[in-house]
Design an enzyme around this catalytic site. Structure first.
Site, short mmCIF file in Angstrom:
data_model
loop_
_atom_site.label_atom_id
_atom_site.label_comp_id
_atom_site.label_asym_id
_atom_site.label_seq_id
_atom_site.Cartn_x
_atom_site.Cartn_y
_atom_site.Cartn_z
N LYS A 123 4.44 8.76 4.50
CA LYS A 123 3.49 8.08 5.38
C LYS A 123 4.00 6.69 5.76
O LYS A 123 4.05 6.34 6.94
CB LYS A 123 2.13 7.94 4.69
CG LYS A 123 1.20 6.97 5.40
CD LYS A 123 0.04 6.58 4.51
CE LYS A 123 -0.65 5.35 5.03
NZ LYS A 123 0.02 4.09 4.73
N ASN A 124 4.42 5.91 4.77
CA ASN A 124 4.85 4.55 5.09
C ASN A 124 6.20 4.52 5.79
O ASN A 124 6.62 3.47 6.29
CB ASN A 124 4.88 3.68 3.82
CG ASN A 124 3.47 3.32 3.36
OD1 ASN A 124 2.50 3.56 4.09
ND2 ASN A 124 3.35 2.76 2.17
N CYS A 155 -6.38 -0.31 4.86
CA CYS A 155 -7.23 -0.31 3.67
C CYS A 155 -7.70 -1.70 3.31
O CYS A 155 -6.95 -2.68 3.42
CB CYS A 155 -6.45 0.28 2.49
SG CYS A 155 -6.16 2.04 2.65
N ARG A 201 -4.75 -9.54 3.06
CA ARG A 201 -3.62 -8.98 3.82
C ARG A 201 -3.28 -9.76 5.10
O ARG A 201 -3.35 -9.22 6.21
CB ARG A 201 -3.89 -7.50 4.16
CG ARG A 201 -4.17 -6.66 2.94
CD ARG A 201 -4.29 -5.20 3.25
NE ARG A 201 -3.01 -4.52 3.22
CZ ARG A 201 -2.84 -3.22 3.47
NH1 ARG A 201 -3.86 -2.49 3.82
NH2 ARG A 201 -1.67 -2.67 3.40
N ASP A 238 0.88 1.09 -4.87
CA ASP A 238 0.17 2.27 -4.34
C ASP A 238 -0.05 3.35 -5.40
O ASP A 238 -0.81 4.29 -5.17
CB ASP A 238 0.93 2.86 -3.14
CG ASP A 238 0.82 1.97 -1.92
OD1 ASP A 238 0.03 1.01 -1.95
OD2 ASP A 238 1.52 2.24 -0.92
N ARG A 279 -5.81 10.20 5.81
CA ARG A 279 -4.88 9.33 6.53
C ARG A 279 -3.47 9.45 5.97
O ARG A 279 -2.49 9.23 6.68
CB ARG A 279 -5.30 7.86 6.38
CG ARG A 279 -6.36 7.40 7.35
CD ARG A 279 -6.52 5.89 7.26
NE ARG A 279 -5.22 5.25 7.19
CZ ARG A 279 -4.93 4.19 6.44
NH1 ARG A 279 -5.85 3.62 5.72
NH2 ARG A 279 -3.71 3.70 6.43
C1 UD1 Z 1 3.08 -1.87 2.65
C2 UD1 Z 1 2.55 -0.47 2.52
C3 UD1 Z 1 1.49 -0.40 1.46
C4 UD1 Z 1 2.00 -0.98 0.15
C5 UD1 Z 1 2.63 -2.35 0.35
C6 UD1 Z 1 3.30 -2.90 -0.89
C7 UD1 Z 1 2.80 0.36 4.78
C8 UD1 Z 1 2.14 0.76 6.04
N1 UD1 Z 1 1.99 -0.08 3.79
O1 UD1 Z 1 1.98 -2.67 3.06
O2 UD1 Z 1 1.14 0.97 1.28
O3 UD1 Z 1 0.91 -1.11 -0.74
O4 UD1 Z 1 3.60 -2.29 1.39
O5 UD1 Z 1 4.26 -2.01 -1.34
O6 UD1 Z 1 4.01 0.47 4.63
N2 UD1 Z 1 1.54 -10.83 2.65
C9 UD1 Z 1 1.26 -12.08 3.12
N3 UD1 Z 1 1.66 -12.40 4.40
C10 UD1 Z 1 2.31 -11.51 5.19
C11 UD1 Z 1 2.58 -10.21 4.70
C12 UD1 Z 1 2.19 -9.89 3.40
O7 UD1 Z 1 0.69 -12.91 2.43
O8 UD1 Z 1 2.64 -11.85 6.34
C13 UD1 Z 1 1.10 -10.44 1.28
C14 UD1 Z 1 0.03 -9.34 1.30
O9 UD1 Z 1 -1.26 -9.85 1.49
C15 UD1 Z 1 0.22 -8.69 -0.03
C16 UD1 Z 1 1.73 -8.80 -0.26
O10 UD1 Z 1 2.18 -9.85 0.60
O11 UD1 Z 1 -0.45 -9.41 -1.03
C17 UD1 Z 1 2.49 -7.54 0.01
O12 UD1 Z 1 2.31 -7.11 1.32
P1 UD1 Z 1 3.34 -6.21 2.11
O13 UD1 Z 1 4.52 -5.87 1.29
O14 UD1 Z 1 3.56 -6.86 3.43
O15 UD1 Z 1 2.49 -4.90 2.32
P2 UD1 Z 1 2.22 -4.13 3.64
O16 UD1 Z 1 3.45 -4.09 4.48
O17 UD1 Z 1 0.94 -4.56 4.24
#
Ligand code: UD1
Length: 419
Positions: free
Chosen positions: A22-23, A116, A121, A304, A396
């Site tokens: 999915k990711n 989610c 986030r 996850d 999803r």
């Molecule tokens: C992706 C995955 C999700 C997984 C996560 C961590 C997808 C679609 N989703 O989510 O399933 O749980 O990686 O492995 O691939 N953060 C910030 N600022 C930013 C971006 C992130 O503060 O601009 C923080 C987030 O709030 C969170 C952490 O960094 O606490 C990790 O986020 P990130 O690795 O970006 O996760 P996603 O890409 O949203």
């Protein structure tokens, strides 16, 4: 609203084949629009997130053909349109169109993404990265507007190794003039998958899978071709199902090194497993040892799988601890584990399990995708009937979850609205 109905405590035996990630697919589809000639993707999971992204492609005038896990995308007549709020809100990964459209058209208008509800986030790292590449970013109501005369390679350091920011910046930089370096990049396998796809189009990306990614901008991107990697979270979910209820349950089509952190925790618990390169055979042990789990970025234990493994921790003989370090709000499922009979308490981002607890079926809620996976695992383990509400979250991200589990002996079905 649809519900999942599970009659639990049945042995799981036979084989479950893992689908594409999915990711992976949620980033690969937006990446595909960077090609001037179209793309073919194999092993594409049939999940509702894929469908939401295909709706976005249709809006952008990119016709698609999707059958037998093969997806053909025609990008030749792409148009830069505003991605409607209801489409953007359906999934978090709609934000990958920011990087992709910005690279392609130097202009993008996109509503705030959905996804989610597991924490605040923010996407500040993505935005800062786009700005470093020369984009002007403004917010109008619920919408971001990205504009650039030209994008120029830059040195970008991420404060946290964010998966989303790493991929989005990679997408934005792939056609920028000159060289971009992303330092403290995330190392998740899905990032390598996206980089390989872009390289198949002619991009020049090196270092994906390490903490420093280098991108040499190119002007034109040709046809793309890629196999979506197996879903390591789906793999982990069914491996945990095997640890809970398996009798020679074979989970096949996995990549062992992508689920290494989980397998090592299960070994520590005393779960009986035969591990090969692309499959695992799992048996429920007579007793589980308690363990401590801390979620981390890859190759650490994935956030996850924190919720799914919490079900197993309720069964361990003694005190186990789950510490969530990535998100601030990933313990929403615990109150439903308690409702099912688990002896567990939460302190901020830490859950403490005092097991083993006997789980008894009841009515619960899939508060988000992986919380939903945890509820399915709990339902499979509990005696009696578990009814799960809000299962749209689960659909999803898990392809054919009902059929896959029925095929190995689970009593699980979807109850439609009208029943
Ligand atoms: C992706 C995955 C999700 C997984 C996560 C961590 C997808 C679609 N989703 O989510 O399933 O749980 O990686 O492995 O691939 N953060 C910030 N600022 C930013 C971006 C992130 O503060 O601009 C923080 C987030 O709030 C969170 C952490 O960094 O606490 C990790 O986020 P990130 O690795 O970006 O996760 P996603 O890409 O949203």
């Amino acid at each position: 609203m649809k519900q999942l109905i599970i009659e639990g405590n049945k042995k799981l035996t036979g084989e479950i084949e893992i689908s594409g990630a999915k990711n992976g697919i949620v980033a690969l589809i937006p990446a595909a629009i960077l090609s001037d000639e179209g793309a073919t993707l194999y092993n594409v999971p049939d999940i509702s997130d894929t469908k939401s992204l295909l709706d976005i492609l249709e809006l952008l005038n990119c016709p698609t053909k999707y059958a037998n896990e093969e997806l053909e995308i025609d990008t030749k007549r792409i148009e830069n349109k505003v991605i409607k709020e209801e489409l953007a809100k359906k999934l978090r990964a709609s934000y990958y169109f920011m990087g992709a459209l910005l690279a392609k058209f130097k202009y993008a208008e996109i509503y705030f993404p959905g996804g989610c509800n597991i924490g605040t986030r923010p996407i500040d790292f993505h935005i800062n990265g786009f700005k470093k590449l020369g984009a002007d970013v403004t917010i109008e109501g619920n919408k971001y507007i990205f504009k650039a005369n030209k994008l120029k390679g830059a040195k970008i350091y991420l404060d946290f190794a964010s998966v989303g920011a790493t991929i989005n910046i990679m997408l934005a930089a792939v056609k920028a003039e000159g060289k971009t370096t992303i330092s403290n990049a995330a190392k998740e396998p899905e990032i390598v998958n996206v980089a390989s796809f872009l390289n198949s189009m002619g991009a020049k990306i090196t270092g994906a899978g390490t903490s420093e990614i280098k991108i040499e901008g190119v002007e034109h991107l040709g046809r793309g071709i890629i196999d979506v990697i197996p879903d390591r979270i789906e793999s982990g979910t069914y491996i945990i199902a095997g640890a809970l209820m398996g009798e020679n349950l074979k989970v096949s089509g996995i990549i062992e090194e992508h689920v290494e952190s989980l397998l090592s925790k299960l070994k520590e618990m005393g779960v009986d497993m035969k591990v090969e390169e692309n499959y695992v055979i799992i048996n429920k042990p007579s007793e589980y040892k308690p363990i401590n789990v801390k979620t981390l970025v890859f190759p650490g234990f994935p956030t996850d799988l924190g919720q799914p493994i919490s079900v197993l921790l309720t069964q361990a003989n003694g005190t186990s601890i789950l510490e969530e370090t990535i998100y601030e709000n990933r313990m929403g499922h615990i109150k439903y584990l308690q409702k099912l009979g688990a002896n567990v308490r939460v302190n901020d981002r830490t859950a403490i399990f005092m097991g083993p607890s006997k789980l008894k079926g009841t009515e619960v809620v899939a508060t988000d995708l992986r919380a939903g996976a945890a509820m399915v695992l709990a339902g499979l383990t509990a005696t009696g009937t578990t009814t799960i509400n809000e299962i749209e979250h689960i659909l999803r991200g898990y392809e054919n979850i009902v059929e896959k589990l029925q095929n190995v002996g689970a009593s699980i079905r979807i109850k439609e609205d009208k029943e």
